[in-house]
Design a protein around this motif. Structure first.
Motif, PDB file in Angstrom:
ATOM      1  N   ALA A   1      19.547  35.752 116.929  1.00  0.00           N
ATOM      2  CA  ALA A   1      20.539  36.760 116.088  1.00  0.00           C
ATOM      3  C   ALA A   1      19.769  37.787 115.595  1.00  0.00           C
ATOM      4  CB  ALA A   1      21.091  35.884 114.898  1.00  0.00           C
ATOM      5  N   GLY A   2      18.540  37.734 115.267  1.00  0.00           N
ATOM      6  CA  GLY A   2      17.698  38.847 114.685  1.00  0.00           C
ATOM      7  C   GLY A   2      17.221  39.731 115.632  1.00  0.00           C
ATOM      8  N   LEU A   3      17.573  39.856 116.829  1.00  0.00           N
ATOM      9  CA  LEU A   3      17.459  40.624 118.090  1.00  0.00           C
ATOM     10  C   LEU A   3      18.389  41.387 118.777  1.00  0.00           C
ATOM     11  CD1 LEU A   3      14.528  38.938 120.312  1.00  0.00           C
ATOM     12  CD2 LEU A   3      14.106  40.516 118.146  1.00  0.00           C
ATOM     13  N   SER A   4      18.378  42.620 118.765  1.00  0.00           N
ATOM     14  CA  SER A   4      19.500  43.272 119.309  1.00  0.00           C
ATOM     15  C   SER A   4      19.645  43.095 120.807  1.00  0.00           C
ATOM     16  CB  SER A   4      19.345  44.665 119.192  1.00  0.00           C
ATOM     17  OG  SER A   4      18.228  45.325 119.824  1.00  0.00           O
ATOM     18  N   PHE A   5      20.810  43.272 121.544  1.00  0.00           N
ATOM     19  CA  PHE A   5      20.893  43.040 123.098  1.00  0.00           C
ATOM     20  C   PHE A   5      19.459  44.042 123.718  1.00  0.00           C
ATOM     21  CE2 PHE A   5      25.124  41.724 122.464  1.00  0.00           C
ATOM     22  CZ  PHE A   5      25.034  40.535 123.064  1.00  0.00           C
ATOM     23  N   SER A   6      19.261  45.027 123.189  1.00  0.00           N
ATOM     24  CA  SER A   6      18.131  45.896 123.848  1.00  0.00           C
ATOM     25  C   SER A   6      16.543  45.245 123.460  1.00  0.00           C
ATOM     26  CB  SER A   6      18.375  47.294 123.255  1.00  0.00           C
ATOM     27  OG  SER A   6      19.468  47.880 123.552  1.00  0.00           O
ATOM     28  N   GLU A   7      16.718  44.834 122.278  1.00  0.00           N
ATOM     29  CA  GLU A   7      15.377  44.155 122.064  1.00  0.00           C
ATOM     30  C   GLU A   7      15.172  42.844 122.735  1.00  0.00           C
ATOM     31  OE1 GLU A   7      14.763  45.763 117.663  1.00  0.00           O
ATOM     32  OE2 GLU A   7      15.914  43.867 117.725  1.00  0.00           O
ATOM     33  N   ALA A   8      16.206  42.062 122.759  1.00  0.00           N
ATOM     34  CA  ALA A   8      16.225  40.864 123.529  1.00  0.00           C
ATOM     35  C   ALA A   8      16.061  41.020 124.896  1.00  0.00           C
ATOM     36  CB  ALA A   8      17.490  39.993 123.229  1.00  0.00           C
ATOM     37  N   ALA A   9      16.342  42.241 125.418  1.00  0.00           N
ATOM     38  CA  ALA A   9      16.260  42.625 127.086  1.00  0.00           C
ATOM     39  C   ALA A   9      14.653  42.703 127.480  1.00  0.00           C
ATOM     40  CB  ALA A   9      17.019  43.714 127.366  1.00  0.00           C
ATOM     41  N   CYS A  10      14.033  42.959 126.527  1.00  0.00           N
ATOM     42  CA  CYS A  10      12.604  43.307 126.808  1.00  0.00           C
ATOM     43  C   CYS A  10      11.787  41.916 126.956  1.00  0.00           C
ATOM     44  CB  CYS A  10      11.926  44.043 125.617  1.00  0.00           C
ATOM     45  SG  CYS A  10      12.775  45.713 125.316  1.00  0.00           S
ATOM     46  N   MET A  11      12.099  40.627 126.496  1.00  0.00           N
ATOM     47  CA  MET A  11      11.672  39.580 126.292  1.00  0.00           C
ATOM     48  C   MET A  11      11.147  38.980 127.902  1.00  0.00           C
ATOM     49  SD  MET A  11      10.701  38.959 123.460  1.00  0.00           S
ATOM     50  CE  MET A  11      10.798  40.106 122.014  1.00  0.00           C
ATOM     51  N   GLY A  12      12.270  39.099 128.576  1.00  0.00           N
ATOM     52  CA  GLY A  12      12.108  38.096 130.106  1.00  0.00           C
ATOM     53  C   GLY A  12      11.132  38.444 130.940  1.00  0.00           C
ATOM     54  N   THR A  13      10.732  39.687 131.060  1.00  0.00           N
ATOM     55  CA  THR A  13       9.625  39.991 131.955  1.00  0.00           C
ATOM     56  C   THR A  13       7.993  40.352 131.156  1.00  0.00           C
ATOM     57  OG1 THR A  13      10.901  40.349 133.678  1.00  0.00           O
ATOM     58  CG2 THR A  13       8.766  41.361 133.983  1.00  0.00           C
ATOM     59  N   ALA A  14       8.250  41.660 130.825  1.00  0.00           N
ATOM     60  CA  ALA A  14       7.006  42.296 129.946  1.00  0.00           C
ATOM     61  C   ALA A  14       6.459  41.410 128.863  1.00  0.00           C
ATOM     62  CB  ALA A  14       7.083  43.795 129.501  1.00  0.00           C
ATOM     63  N   TRP A  15       7.281  41.043 128.048  1.00  0.00           N
ATOM     64  CA  TRP A  15       6.788  40.378 126.811  1.00  0.00           C
ATOM     65  C   TRP A  15       6.620  38.723 127.100  1.00  0.00           C
ATOM     66  CZ3 TRP A  15       6.322  41.094 121.266  1.00  0.00           C
ATOM     67  CH2 TRP A  15       6.434  42.545 120.988  1.00  0.00           C
ATOM     68  N   LEU A  16       7.045  38.147 127.951  1.00  0.00           N
ATOM     69  CA  LEU A  16       6.585  36.998 128.618  1.00  0.00           C
ATOM     70  C   LEU A  16       5.424  36.839 129.311  1.00  0.00           C
ATOM     71  CD1 LEU A  16       7.586  33.829 129.133  1.00  0.00           C
ATOM     72  CD2 LEU A  16       8.943  34.848 131.178  1.00  0.00           C
ATOM     73  N   THR A  17       5.189  37.932 130.177  1.00  0.00           N
ATOM     74  CA  THR A  17       4.179  37.881 130.731  1.00  0.00           C
ATOM     75  C   THR A  17       2.903  38.166 129.775  1.00  0.00           C
ATOM     76  OG1 THR A  17       5.129  39.239 132.658  1.00  0.00           O
ATOM     77  CG2 THR A  17       2.794  39.249 132.433  1.00  0.00           C
ATOM     78  N   ALA A  18       2.922  39.007 128.557  1.00  0.00           N
ATOM     79  CA  ALA A  18       1.962  39.208 127.544  1.00  0.00           C
ATOM     80  C   ALA A  18       1.643  37.896 126.949  1.00  0.00           C
ATOM     81  CB  ALA A  18       2.381  40.194 126.739  1.00  0.00           C
ATOM     82  N   TYR A  19       2.862  37.103 126.712  1.00  0.00           N
ATOM     83  CA  TYR A  19       2.803  35.761 125.808  1.00  0.00           C
ATOM     84  C   TYR A  19       1.955  34.971 126.740  1.00  0.00           C
ATOM     85  CZ  TYR A  19       4.012  31.454 123.422  1.00  0.00           C
ATOM     86  OH  TYR A  19       4.082  30.321 122.896  1.00  0.00           O
ATOM     87  N   ARG A  20       2.120  34.603 127.972  1.00  0.00           N
ATOM     88  CA  ARG A  20       1.318  33.548 128.659  1.00  0.00           C
ATOM     89  C   ARG A  20       0.160  34.102 129.051  1.00  0.00           C
ATOM     90  NH1 ARG A  20       2.592  29.654 132.707  1.00  0.00           N
ATOM     91  NH2 ARG A  20       1.480  29.475 134.471  1.00  0.00           N
ATOM     92  N   MET A  21      -0.225  35.396 129.253  1.00  0.00           N
ATOM     93  CA  MET A  21      -1.694  35.785 129.013  1.00  0.00           C
ATOM     94  C   MET A  21      -2.458  35.391 128.147  1.00  0.00           C
ATOM     95  SD  MET A  21      -1.032  39.735 130.774  1.00  0.00           S
ATOM     96  CE  MET A  21      -2.759  40.210 131.125  1.00  0.00           C
ATOM     97  N   LEU A  22      -1.802  35.950 126.903  1.00  0.00           N
ATOM     98  CA  LEU A  22      -2.879  35.331 125.544  1.00  0.00           C
ATOM     99  C   LEU A  22      -2.588  34.257 125.194  1.00  0.00           C
ATOM    100  CD1 LEU A  22      -4.095  36.937 123.296  1.00  0.00           C
ATOM    101  CD2 LEU A  22      -1.622  37.347 122.174  1.00  0.00           C
TER     102      LEU A  22
END
Ligand SMILES: NC(=O)c1ccc[n+]([C@@H]2O[C@H](COP(=O)([O-])OP(=O)(O)OC[C@H]3O[C@@H](n4cnc5c(N)ncnc54)[C@H](OP(=O)(O)O)[C@@H]3O)[C@@H](O)[C@H]2O)c1
Length: 331
Positions: free
Chosen positions: A136-157
């Motif tokens: 609920a705390g993320l807007s649709f635009s913010e949530a849309a960033c999570m599935g590729t770039a942010w997920l990739t960064a999470y796994r790398m780190l």
């Protein structure tokens, strides 16, 4: 069979290695038919990734898959099934987790836009396991960033680097989607975060996101780091090899400037370095990323937000390297 109805879509008409934007179309594609076990999602926002430029160039996609709707992440509303109306975040990796445990290791796994149509459209279909509840705390635009770039960064780190809080990480590139995610996640996890950036403006952005030190591309660092995070490739690889401590780790998930860096094998074995590849992430990692962002109050850095119909403007910015975080398209 009757003619399929059309829907709005931003798509790649054919592969174009030299002039990728010449293949970009804003128009109509057929509405998807939903197979058993899949769900339709009304797209509210989706973000642009370098992967979409690779697709326009014909890299990582077979020629007979064109035309292909672009967009490999997104957030929206379930348009069918028992949970219709639920707000969701999309997981882009379509693979068999039941056999491999980790769907990114399924040799047949694909990302949206490689075989299945992408998210820059009114509706996208995905396997039912590939939707997660939108926080609920993320807007649709913010949530849309999570599935590729942010997920990739999470796994790398968190999965691939082996770094512990208090250690020092170097991120090559400051303003990109993966880079900005690495800085925010690394800072929140207690790493000392150093970043290289190609302009003072890009380095200032990294500092605002929590970087403890920023440097011009290729600059000598005050000391060697425990791990380097690479998506740039050829242009930064020599610096990466020089910047990591003996026994340290280099995590690679991209090669924007070219895929054939000199391996510098003598340094690799003499310094006992580990070079680790990383590819997207699992559904479980995406769920953990969303929870980590919730717990730490992290929101993705969005540099540009445009209506999806103006997507070509966003593509031009990315091609020119004019990024200031994620580029997001809204419906
Ligand atoms: N393996 C995976 O699962 C995965 C997932 C996502 C992305 N990727 C890959 O990661 C790369 C980045 O993707 P993205 O979506 O984050 O792209 P992006 O938003 O366009 O960011 C590009 C980044 O590359 C840096 N850069 C580009 N050319 C450079 C050069 N010649 N010298 C130094 N820095 C340079 C930029 O640094 P400045 O800020 O200094 O301009 C910027 O940080 C792409 O190659 C993409 O294919 C891989």
């Amino acid at each position: 069979m009757g003619k399929l109805r059309g829907m709005f879509a931003v798509y790649a008409a054919e592969p174009n290695p030299d002039k990728p934007l010449d293949s970009l179309r804003v128009g109509e594609r057929p509405e998807p038919v939903v197979p058993d076990g899949w769900v339709p999602v009304t797209v509210k926002a989706a973000s642009l990734n370098m992967h979409d430029l690779w697709t326009l160039r014909g890299v990582g996609i077979k020629p007979d898959q064109f035309p292909m709707i672009l967009g490999c992440d997104g957030a929206g509303v379930l348009a069918g099934g028992p949970d219709a109306g639920a707000e969701v975040v999309l997981h882009s990796v379509v693979g068999d987790a039941s056999v491999y445990g980790d769907e990114t290791l399924d040799p047949k796994r694909t990302l949206l836009t490689e075989k299945h149509q992408g998210t820059f459209a009114d509706t996208v279909i995905v396997p039912a396991r590939n939707v997660l509840p939108k926080p609920a705390g993320l807007s649709f635009s913010e949530a849309a960033c999570m599935g590729t770039a942010w997920l990739t960064a999470y796994r790398m780190l968190f999965t691939r680097s082996g770094l512990r809080p208090g250690q020092t990480m170097l991120v090559q590139g400051a303003s990109g989607g993966v880079s900005t995610a690495l800085v925010a996640l690394g800072e929140a996890a207690g790493m000392r975060v150093w970043v290289t950036g190609r302009s003072a403006e890009k380095r200032a952005l990294a500092e605002r996101l929590g970087a403890h030190g920023t440097f011009e591309s290729g600059a000598r660092l005050p000391e060697r780091v425990d791990a380097v995070f690479e998506t740039v490739g050829k242009a930064t690889w020599p610096h990466t090899m020089r910047s990591v401590k003996p026994g340290g780790t280099i995590v690679v998930s991209g090669s924007t400037s070219g895929p054939d860096p000199s391996a510098d094998l003598q340094r690799l074995f003499f310094m006992q370095l580990r070079v680790v590849g990383s590819m997207m992430g699992t559904r479980d990692e995406l769920a953990a990323l969303l929870e980590f962002c919730h717990l730490k109050g992290i929101r993705p850095q969005i540099g540009t937000e445009l209506p999806m119909g103006d997507a070509p403007e966003g593509f031009e910015q990315m091609l020119a390297g004019e990024t200031a975080g994620k580029i997001v398209f809204t419906r």
